[in-house]
Design a protein around this motif. Structure first.
Motif, short mmCIF file in Angstrom:
data_model
loop_
_atom_site.label_atom_id
_atom_site.label_comp_id
_atom_site.label_asym_id
_atom_site.label_seq_id
_atom_site.Cartn_x
_atom_site.Cartn_y
_atom_site.Cartn_z
N VAL A 44 0.93 -1.15 -0.06
CA VAL A 44 0.04 0.05 0.14
C VAL A 44 0.87 1.17 0.15
N GLU A 45 0.68 2.35 -0.75
CA GLU A 45 1.32 3.45 -0.71
C GLU A 45 0.28 4.41 -0.23
N SER A 46 1.03 5.58 0.50
CA SER A 46 0.57 6.85 1.24
C SER A 46 1.36 8.00 0.66
N GLU A 47 0.97 9.16 0.61
CA GLU A 47 1.47 10.38 0.35
C GLU A 47 2.37 10.80 1.62
N ASP A 48 1.73 10.36 3.07
CA ASP A 48 2.36 10.97 4.22
C ASP A 48 2.54 9.85 5.13
N VAL A 49 3.35 10.20 6.25
CA VAL A 49 3.40 9.14 7.24
C VAL A 49 2.39 9.53 8.51
N PRO A 50 1.43 8.67 8.77
CA PRO A 50 0.65 9.14 9.96
C PRO A 50 1.11 9.13 11.25
N SER A 51 0.83 9.67 12.25
CA SER A 51 0.95 9.32 13.55
C SER A 51 -0.28 9.35 14.46
N PRO A 52 -0.12 8.23 15.19
CA PRO A 52 0.79 7.14 15.22
C PRO A 52 1.11 6.48 13.85
N PRO A 53 2.01 5.43 13.80
CA PRO A 53 2.33 4.75 12.62
C PRO A 53 1.38 3.77 12.35
N PRO A 54 0.83 3.15 11.18
CA PRO A 54 -0.32 2.25 11.05
C PRO A 54 -0.10 1.05 11.73
N ALA A 55 -0.98 0.63 12.34
CA ALA A 55 -0.65 -0.88 13.11
C ALA A 55 -0.65 -1.95 12.27
N PHE A 56 -1.18 -1.95 11.00
CA PHE A 56 -1.28 -2.98 10.03
C PHE A 56 0.11 -2.98 9.08
N ALA A 57 0.89 -2.10 9.28
CA ALA A 57 2.11 -1.93 8.34
C ALA A 57 3.12 -2.73 8.97
N ARG A 58 3.90 -3.61 8.24
CA ARG A 58 4.92 -4.40 9.03
C ARG A 58 6.08 -3.56 8.81
N ALA A 59 6.32 -2.76 7.59
CA ALA A 59 7.31 -2.14 7.25
C ALA A 59 6.96 -0.60 6.52
#
Length: 340
Positions: A44-59
């Motif tokens: 999955v791609e995103s424009e920004d890094v959310p805060s807090p980091p996404p729980a379902f992302a491994r890296a």
């Protein structure tokens, strides 16, 4: 899901996840206003890094370039040039990986060949071989994602900001022969991501301990464990002098005095588990928390929002992380601490 893998756009972020959890990661990023886009299975791609980091992302990696339609030699040359052009004078850790899917796993050999070819083109003094030392060395993690349909993505992230030091977030823990279940590997992976871990002299409470997967690994580290569960432990653990088995419900147990660590891996309703963990934080019974929370089949993100709120606002837990680790399935791993 797109019919073919899409190339990630430079300057955006590439996230990896467990196959089948792309919709949950997408929704999480959408709710955070990060403008996500599905690229393919487990990507999955995103424009920004959310805060807090996404729980379902491994890296997650900031995309440097995407390469399509190149020969292996051309891909290696362009990828190496992209790595050399990255800002900063610190060391680089170069890691190739594939999406964790049936199609992605067929590309393991090309990914390994690409990593070797890129590393061979870089000055050896700029390379760091030990990824586990990347944070203390101030290194840059460079990810080479070799995806289906001829797509290769080059991305980078400072090791100190990385969700995982493993390539693509796939942190495979070895299953010890004496371990009773997959639970032991979940704990090992959770502890691997912490700055420090329980050791000799620490007192740990393991809620829902039976049959003893987590208790066993904690005892192996030299800790003393209060294992709370109405069910029986493995005989060798029940006889261990550093294990105290309290045969009662985790929801009714209260420690006689504050302890160092609280561990919890119970197959129970997530919001009730979160309320239990919040009680331990609110009452000041413990300083460090590592827990595994099971997720419902539907509405995973709404439940996670409520879990975060319960732990932070009702429990006073700080430094909260919520992650779906490599060895997690329909669950997430939570870590947090309390100040003295």
């Amino acid at each position: 899901m797109p019919a073919q893998t899409l190339a990630a756009r430079p300057g955006h972020w590439l996230w990896t996840c467990r196959a089948g959890f792309e919709p949950h990661l997408y929704e999480e990023l959408e709710w955070a206003g990060a403008n996500p886009r599905l690229l393919g299975e487990a990507l999955v791609e995103s424009e920004d890094v959310p805060s807090p980091p996404p729980a379902f992302a491994r890296a997650g990696y900031r995309v440097v370039t995407s390469l399509t339609g190149r020969t292996p030699e051309e891909t290696a040359e362009e990828a190496a040039r992209a790595v050399m052009a990255l800002p900063g004078r610190g060391p680089r850790v170069v890691q190739a990986f594939t999406p964790d899917t049936p199609r992605g796993n067929t590309l393991t050999a090309p990914a390994e060949a690409l990593e070797a070819a890129v590393r061979a083109r870089l000055p050896s003094e700029r390379l760091l071989d030990d990824a586990q030392r990347a944070r203390e060395a101030g290194a840059l993690l460079v990810g080479l994602c070799v995806a289906p349909d001829g797509v290769t993505v080059v991305g980078a992230v400072p090791a100190r900001e990385a969700l995982s030091l493993a390539a693509g977030g796939r942190r495979r823990m070895k299953r010890a022969g004496e371990s009773p279940s997959r639970a032991a590997m979940k704990l090992e992976e959770a502890l691997d991501g912490l700055a420090f871990e329980p050791g000799r002299g620490d007192v740990c409470v393991d809620l829902g301990a039976a049959p003893g997967g987590w208790t066993q690994r904690l005892v192996a580290r030299g800790a003393r464990v209060i294992a709370v569960d109405p069910a029986k432990l493995m005989p060798e653990l029940a006889a261990n002098r550093r294990v105290q088995h309290v045969q009662e419900s985790a929801f009714s147990y209260a420690p006689e005095e504050p302890v160092d660590w609280l561990f919890c891996d119970m197959a129970w309703r997530p919001l009730e588990v979160a309320q239990l963990l919040a009680k331990w934080g609110r009452k000041g019974w413990v300083r460090h928390l590592v827990a595994n929370i099971k997720l419902p089949m539907k509405d995973k993100n709404p439940v996670l929002l409520r879990v975060r709120h319960t732990l932070r606002e009702e429990g006073g837990w700080e430094g909260l992380t919520v992650r779906q680790l490599y060895h997690d399935r329909d669950e997430v791993t939570v870590t947090a601490h309390r100040m003295k």
